[in-house]
Write an enzyme that holds these catalytic residues in place. Structure first.
Site, PDB file in Angstrom:
ATOM      1  N   CYS A 126       0.859  -1.181   0.000  1.00 30.80           N
ATOM      2  CA  CYS A 126       0.000   0.000   0.000  1.00 30.80           C
ATOM      3  C   CYS A 126       0.899   1.236   0.000  1.00 30.80           C
ATOM      4  O   CYS A 126       1.843   1.320   0.783  1.00 30.80           O
ATOM      5  CB  CYS A 126      -0.887  -0.032   1.238  1.00 30.80           C
ATOM      6  SG  CYS A 126      -2.259   1.109   1.191  1.00 30.80           S
ATOM      7  N   HIS A 127       0.621   2.182  -0.878  1.00 32.48           N
ATOM      8  CA  HIS A 127       1.447   3.390  -0.956  1.00 32.48           C
ATOM      9  C   HIS A 127       1.306   4.217   0.324  1.00 32.48           C
ATOM     10  O   HIS A 127       0.190   4.424   0.802  1.00 32.48           O
ATOM     11  CB  HIS A 127       1.015   4.260  -2.140  1.00 32.48           C
ATOM     12  CG  HIS A 127       1.326   3.655  -3.459  1.00 32.48           C
ATOM     13  ND1 HIS A 127       0.450   2.807  -4.103  1.00 32.48           N
ATOM     14  CD2 HIS A 127       2.414   3.763  -4.255  1.00 32.48           C
ATOM     15  CE1 HIS A 127       0.985   2.420  -5.244  1.00 32.48           C
ATOM     16  NE2 HIS A 127       2.176   2.980  -5.366  1.00 32.48           N
ATOM     17  N   MET A 140      -8.103   2.337   1.098  1.00 31.58           N
ATOM     18  CA  MET A 140      -7.545   1.543   2.190  1.00 31.58           C
ATOM     19  C   MET A 140      -7.452   2.369   3.470  1.00 31.58           C
ATOM     20  O   MET A 140      -7.694   1.854   4.562  1.00 31.58           O
ATOM     21  CB  MET A 140      -6.182   0.968   1.807  1.00 31.58           C
ATOM     22  CG  MET A 140      -6.224  -0.026   0.659  1.00 31.58           C
ATOM     23  SD  MET A 140      -7.457  -1.335   0.847  1.00 31.58           S
ATOM     24  CE  MET A 140      -6.939  -2.110   2.358  1.00 31.58           C
ATOM     25  N   GLU A 141      -7.126   3.641   3.345  1.00 32.02           N
ATOM     26  CA  GLU A 141      -7.051   4.504   4.531  1.00 32.02           C
ATOM     27  C   GLU A 141      -8.424   4.614   5.193  1.00 32.02           C
ATOM     28  O   GLU A 141      -8.543   4.523   6.424  1.00 32.02           O
ATOM     29  CB  GLU A 141      -6.519   5.889   4.140  1.00 32.02           C
ATOM     30  CG  GLU A 141      -5.039   5.915   3.851  1.00 32.02           C
ATOM     31  CD  GLU A 141      -4.610   5.242   2.547  1.00 32.02           C
ATOM     32  OE1 GLU A 141      -3.392   5.014   2.396  1.00 32.02           O
ATOM     33  OE2 GLU A 141      -5.459   4.932   1.687  1.00 32.02           O
ATOM     34  N   ASP A 192     -12.393  -2.922  22.264  1.00 31.32           N
ATOM     35  CA  ASP A 192     -11.392  -2.956  23.333  1.00 31.32           C
ATOM     36  C   ASP A 192     -11.854  -2.197  24.575  1.00 31.32           C
ATOM     37  O   ASP A 192     -11.673  -2.666  25.689  1.00 31.32           O
ATOM     38  CB  ASP A 192     -10.068  -2.368  22.836  1.00 31.32           C
ATOM     39  CG  ASP A 192      -9.014  -2.351  23.927  1.00 31.32           C
ATOM     40  OD1 ASP A 192      -8.715  -3.439  24.474  1.00 31.32           O
ATOM     41  OD2 ASP A 192      -8.500  -1.258  24.246  1.00 31.32           O
TER      42      ASP A 192
END
Length: 156
Positions: A76-77, A112-113, A127
């Protein structure tokens, strides 16, 4: 043809050197389903836990993760995003809807980000709430829309 495989069938980063920069945006969504025991602790638009404000912390975690996407996903860039925002809204059926929108003017997109940001916000909610109940479901993560590049996409 897969974009991350070279002509010898080896993993390869996509060469974007010949592309022209365009304005690109992407929005991704994750859905977290909380049990009634956790939902009862919501006051207004926030969920307080012993670890602090859950949704505010999840927003910060998601933005931090989106900024590190290039370090987390092979090939991934690495990108210097121009903007990243996360919204968290309560929905029916005990669902928490997380939307992450990322934008940049670049030679490659920010899907993707956005996906990493939404995913990490969901994991942060898990969590911070697991001490109250482990019956938490991260239901789905998906791309909602993207603009710029070869083609736009809109799930709606």
């Amino acid at each position: 043809m897969l974009s991350h495989i070279d002509d010898q069938n080896n993993p390869s980063m996509v060469d974007v050197s010949a592309k022209q920069p365009t304005h690109r945006t992407a929005t991704a969504q994750s859905i977290v389903v909380l049990p009634d025991a956790v939902m009862q602790l919501i006051e207004g638009e926030e969920l307080q836990s012993k670890k602090g404000p859950v949704f505010q912390t999840a927003i910060i975690a998601g933005i931090m993760a989106a900024k590190k996407t290039g370090d987390l996903i092979p090939l991934c860039h690495p990108l210097g995003m121009e903007n990243c925002s996360i919204s968290i809204k309560l929905h029916a059926d005990n669902q928490v809807i997380i939307e992450c929108t990322a934008s940049i003017t670049a030679k490659t997109g920010v899907e993707m980000e956005a996906l990493v940001g939404a995913s990490l916000a969901a994991l942060t909610i898990y969590d911070m709430c697991k001490a109250m109940s482990h019956d938490i479901i991260i239901k789905e993560t998906k791309l909602i829309s993207k603009t710029g590049g070869k083609r736009d996409f809109n799930r709606a």
